[in-house]
Design a protein around this motif. Structure first.
Motif, PDB file in Angstrom:
ATOM      1  N   ALA A 147       0.810  -1.221   0.000  1.00  0.00           N
ATOM      2  CA  ALA A 147       0.000   0.000   0.000  1.00  0.00           C
ATOM      3  C   ALA A 147       0.842   1.269   0.000  1.00  0.00           C
ATOM      4  O   ALA A 147       0.540   2.217  -0.717  1.00  0.00           O
ATOM      5  N   SER A 148       1.894   1.278   0.783  1.00  0.00           N
ATOM      6  CA  SER A 148       2.659   2.528   0.863  1.00  0.00           C
ATOM      7  C   SER A 148       3.494   2.735  -0.402  1.00  0.00           C
ATOM      8  O   SER A 148       3.666   3.856  -0.874  1.00  0.00           O
ATOM      9  N   ALA A 149       3.972   1.660  -0.989  1.00  0.00           N
ATOM     10  CA  ALA A 149       4.713   1.788  -2.253  1.00  0.00           C
ATOM     11  C   ALA A 149       3.774   2.278  -3.353  1.00  0.00           C
ATOM     12  O   ALA A 149       4.144   3.123  -4.174  1.00  0.00           O
ATOM     13  N   THR A 150       2.551   1.770  -3.365  1.00  0.00           N
ATOM     14  CA  THR A 150       1.569   2.197  -4.361  1.00  0.00           C
ATOM     15  C   THR A 150       1.248   3.671  -4.207  1.00  0.00           C
ATOM     16  O   THR A 150       1.183   4.424  -5.186  1.00  0.00           O
ATOM     17  N   HIS A 151       1.058   4.074  -2.918  1.00  0.00           N
ATOM     18  CA  HIS A 151       0.774   5.470  -2.612  1.00  0.00           C
ATOM     19  C   HIS A 151       1.879   6.377  -3.192  1.00  0.00           C
ATOM     20  O   HIS A 151       1.609   7.364  -3.871  1.00  0.00           O
ATOM     21  N   THR A 152       3.108   6.003  -2.976  1.00  0.00           N
ATOM     22  CA  THR A 152       4.243   6.778  -3.482  1.00  0.00           C
ATOM     23  C   THR A 152       4.240   6.782  -5.009  1.00  0.00           C
ATOM     24  O   THR A 152       4.428   7.820  -5.649  1.00  0.00           O
ATOM     25  N   ARG A 153       4.025   5.609  -5.579  1.00  0.00           N
ATOM     26  CA  ARG A 153       4.073   5.473  -7.036  1.00  0.00           C
ATOM     27  C   ARG A 153       3.022   6.362  -7.714  1.00  0.00           C
ATOM     28  O   ARG A 153       3.304   7.014  -8.717  1.00  0.00           O
ATOM     29  N   LEU A 154       1.826   6.397  -7.150  1.00  0.00           N
ATOM     30  CA  LEU A 154       0.767   7.212  -7.736  1.00  0.00           C
ATOM     31  C   LEU A 154       1.170   8.681  -7.756  1.00  0.00           C
ATOM     32  O   LEU A 154       0.959   9.390  -8.739  1.00  0.00           O
ATOM     33  N   ARG A 155       1.767   9.132  -6.662  1.00  0.00           N
ATOM     34  CA  ARG A 155       2.197  10.525  -6.601  1.00  0.00           C
ATOM     35  C   ARG A 155       3.331  10.793  -7.587  1.00  0.00           C
ATOM     36  O   ARG A 155       3.390  11.852  -8.225  1.00  0.00           O
TER      37      ARG A 155
END
Ligand SMILES: Nc1ncnc2c1ncn2[C@@H]1O[C@H](COP(=O)(O)OP(=O)(O)OP(=O)(O)O)[C@@H](O)[C@H]1O
Ligand SMILES: Nc1ncnc2c1ncn2[C@@H]1O[C@H](COP(=O)(O)OP(=O)(O)OP(=O)(O)O)[C@@H](O)[C@H]1O
Ligand code: SF4
Ligand code: SF4
Ligand SMILES: [Mg+2]
Ligand SMILES: [Mg+2]
Lengths: 390, 340
Positions: A147-155
């Motif tokens: 989840a946190s990697a995805t959050h970063t990736r989206l940004r």
């Protein structure tokens, strides 16, 4: 721009070095059946949308495809992405024939090539937020695990295409055309592709916005080592962003060259006419240059002319060969032309040396039933006679 | 048409009286419960016989609304039209719908981006052309038919006799546009308004249509208003160019001056943001930042200020007024190449 996106250029699937062949197309044909009849669909012929194309795209380069509406640019782009099954020929992606892959192997390869469409609105589901749109592709390819990697990736994706992170919670209609095209690009980037096929990526945009998207595509390429196939009818745009350009006419490549050379030393009569027809925003140039006006329209791809497909409109057509033998793409020995420059014309040398004179061409009637290149309007074929049924 | 030729705009100096004189044209769309929207916000220009005047600008800047207002083709409800459009001494905006209908097709013709929308889908092409001649030249259908075939041939339609019995959907986009030009030729209009007539066509077909329009202007002295977003088309075709932004004209000049010495930051921005086929490769384009969504209202500012590299404080406080006349002019507090 470099270093600002946080996207990782050394993606795990990207193994080859720049300059290596990434895509190899050989003898590619895509034919569509023409159906007639209300009760029984009879196949009454075929549209030869792509009809024998050989080309290679090297890693890290931009290959541009140009040509008139209906010449098969989009179909070729789709066939390269395996979205349109070839009638004949093959497409090798990093040496692997995609058509032969199945299941997990196909899925793994699929994320290595992505498409960006002309109309950003119709290619984005209006009921999904930008975040959901971006996540969709990542999920399909199993890239949404942490989840946190995805959050970063989206940004990172948003910043890569120059949009604020707050845009993630919005819907496509809340953005302008140029911004929507950025979302389309972000979505293509979300799965970390090697190749992006961009079909008319800026033609729906305003002139002042086009440049923003063109620059974005170029910056991303430099930063991420992307390979592009850009399909567009705007020659000036294609010349600006491409390293090499292929000119298509009725399903086939008629000329291929390094981008600058194509304008400086066009060898095929069709390319010459095309170049001379593009308006230049400079009155002095417009007043002084010579235009080669073609007569008539593109003949029907369902019934292409014999021999050289351009012979019905060619101002240099000769008595022999032109209407009997289809010219192959070949390298010619002409001043100013480099070895990578290929042309499909029997008389390219003679024309380049000025040994053959240009002459008038009477407009010629071609295939009656499907006159004019049917566009992507959903109804490619028209009844031969009578008014349309309301 | 079939002759390969180099086509120049070869228009003489225009000393004659304007044929069409548009003054302070305003079109406001009143969306219920919303702020009225000024699509055209005070536009003035002249067109003389044999002259080609270009209106150029991005999507939504008011090009089509301007032409539709002049032609009396705006929807009858939901908008107000102010100002005047004097054609041959008569204000078109004051004519009754019947009087206007009479002018349209005879003295004033219009061609649109989508030719299909202006052709009758259930009437054969030949009938549509002869109808115009019957109506405006008093010919019988028998007399008009061979003339119609001649016209189709003139505009470069192959096998014109066979085409006469075709319906519009049986022609390609380029053919349809040529058929429409043939109809315009048939009624020999004194004023032709062409709204993006080649935008939907391929460049090679566009070149044919533009050559045809030039011929029409030179041979018949028709006054042409050319609406387009393509600066290249303008450069080759128009004598005078008007650059529109947000419903107003921001710069005007003859094409040579406008392209070689553009003054308005928006004109300069447009020219710098398009790739040129003949320019050296490798130079990055300079886009105009932002989008038209950022525009300010003209009432108390320059609409372009949020996107303008030259913007001064005054640009967001006052409306830049038009400085110039019906030949050259500018609307800007801080134009390029002056006090910088
Ligand atoms: N699914 C289909 N079924 C039948 N014919 C098709 C199909 N897709 C494309 N065609 C036809 O194949 C030909 C090539 O179409 P394609 O869309 O590849 O052209 P294009 O070069 O991309 O044109 P444009 O510039 O208008 O997008 C056209 O004649 C088209 O009508
Ligand atoms: N019937 C209408 N009702 C309300 N608003 C309208 C109407 N017609 C046009 N508009 C608005 O007026 C503005 C100017 O429109 P117009 O069609 O003149 O633009 P344009 O310059 O021709 O653009 P394009 O290059 O896209 O054709 C736009 O913001 C448009 O949304
Ligand atoms: S082969 Fe003949 S018809 Fe074809 S382009 Fe060359 S000269 Fe023209
Ligand atoms: S008035 Fe000011 S903001 Fe407007 S274009 Fe001129 S300098 Fe720019
Ligand atoms: Mg296409
Ligand atoms: Mg318009």
């Amino acid at each position: 721009m470099s270093g600002s996106t946080g996207l990782d250029p050394a993606h795990d699937t990207r193994t080859g070095a720049p300059g290596e062949v990434l895509v190899e197309v050989s003898g590619l044909e895509v034919h569509f059946p023409i159906k007639r009849g209300v009760v029984f669909d009879r196949t009454v012929g075929h549209v030869r949308a792509v009809d024998g194309v050989d080309l290679t795209i090297r890693r890290g380069e931009t290959y541009g495809l140009v040509g008139e509406s209906g010449c098969g640019k989009s179909t070729l782009g789709k066939a390269i992405l395996n979205l349109e099954p070839p009638t004949a020929g093959s497409v090798l992606f990093d040496g692997v024939d995609i058509a032969s892959l199945k299941g997990e192997a196909l899925r793994r390869e699929r994320k290595r090539f992505q498409m960006v469409f002309q109309d950003p609105m119709s290619s984005l589901d209006p009921r999904q937020t930008v975040e959901a749109l971006l996540l969709e592709g990542m999920r399909a390819h199993g890239l949404d695990t942490d989840a946190s990697a995805t959050h970063t990736r989206l940004r990172e994706l948003m910043s890569a295409v120059g949009l604020p992170p707050s845009g993630l919670k919005k819907y496509p209609h809340e953005f302008s055309g140029g911004q929507r095209q950025r979302i389309g690009i972000a979505r293509a980037l979300s799965v970390g592709p090697d190749l992006i096929v961009a079909d008319e990526p800026v033609s729906a945009l305003d002139v002042s916005i086009q440049a923003q998207v063109i620059n974005l595509l170029q910056d991303l390429q430099e930063e991420l080592g992307l390979t592009y196939l850009v399909v567009a009818h705007d020659l000036a745009v294609v010349r600006h962003i491409s390293d090499r350009i292929g000119v298509m006419y009725l399903g086939g490549l008629v000329e291929e060259s390094e981008a600058g050379e194509l304008y400086d030393v066009p060898l095929h009569p069709y390319t010459r006419a095309l170049m001379s027809a593009v308006p230049v925003p400079d009155p002095e140039v417009e007043d002084s240059r010579e235009q080669i006006l073609l007569t008539g329209d593109l003949p029907s791809p369902a019934n292409p002319p014999t021999g050289c497909r351009f012979h019905t409109r060619c101002p240099w057509r000769q008595e022999t060969l032109c209407d009997t033998e289809r010219p192959q793409l070949r390298v010619v020995d002409v001043a100013g032309s480099s070895p990578g420059h290929r042309v499909a014309c029997h008389w390219a040398e003679e024309i380049a040396r000025g040994e053959i004179e240009r002459h008038e061409v009477a407009p010629e009637t071609t295939d009656e039933s499907s006159w004019g290149a049917p566009r992507d309007d959903g109804s490619p074929f028209l009844a031969p006679d009578g008014p349309p049924v309301p | 048409m079939s002759t390969p030729m180099s086509t120049h705009a070869v228009h003489p100096v225009h000393s004659s009286e304007p044929l069409l004189s548009v003054r302070d044209l305003r079109v406001t769309f009143g969306r219920r419960g919303e702020q009225p929207f000024k699509a055209v916000d005070g536009i003035s220009f002249d067109v003389r016989p044999g002259q080609t005047v270009g209106l150029v600008g991005e999507s939504g800047c008011g090009k089509s609304v301007t032409s539709l207002a002049i032609m009396g083709l705006l929807p009858t409800r939901g908008n107000t039209v102010e100002g005047s459009a004097v054609f041959d001494g008569e204000d078109l905006l004051r004519l009754s719908p019947g009087q206007m209908r009479d002018r349209r097709g005879r003295e004033i013709a219009m061609i649109f981006q989508d030719p299909l929308s202006s052709l009758n889908p259930v009437v054969q092409i030949g009938r549509q052309v002869t109808e115009v001649m019957e109506r405006h030249q008093g010919l019988s259908r028998k007399e008009a038919m061979p003339k119609a075939a001649e016209l189709l041939e003139r505009v470069g339609i192959p096998d014109p006799k066979a085409r006469l019995v075709n319906y519009p959907h049986q022609l390609s986009g380029g053919m349809r546009q040529r058929a429409l030009i043939a109809m315009a030729l048939a009624c020999k209009p004194r004023l032709l308004i062409a709204d993006e007539p080649t935008t939907a066509l391929d460049v090679t077909i566009q070149a044919q249509i533009l050559a045809l329009l030039k011929e029409l202007v030179v041979e018949t002295g028709t006054a042409l208003v050319m609406i387009t977003h393509d600066l290249g088309v303008v450069a080759g075709l128009c004598d005078e160019v008007n650059v529109l932004y947000g419903g107003r004209i921001v710069e005007r000049g003859d094409r040579h001056t406008l392209f070689s010495r553009p003054r308005h930051p928006y004109t300069v921005g447009l020219l710098n943001s398009i790739p040129r086929l003949d320019a050296p490769r490798g130079e990055a384009l300079s886009p105009i930042p932002g989008s038209v969504a950022d525009n300010l209202p003209w009432d108390s500012a320059c609409a372009f200020a949020p996107r303008c590299p030259n913007a001064l404080d005054v640009c967001v406080q006052q409306t830049p007024e038009w400085e110039g006349d019906d030949v050259v002019g500018l609307r800007c507090f801080n134009p390029m190449g002056v006090s910088r």
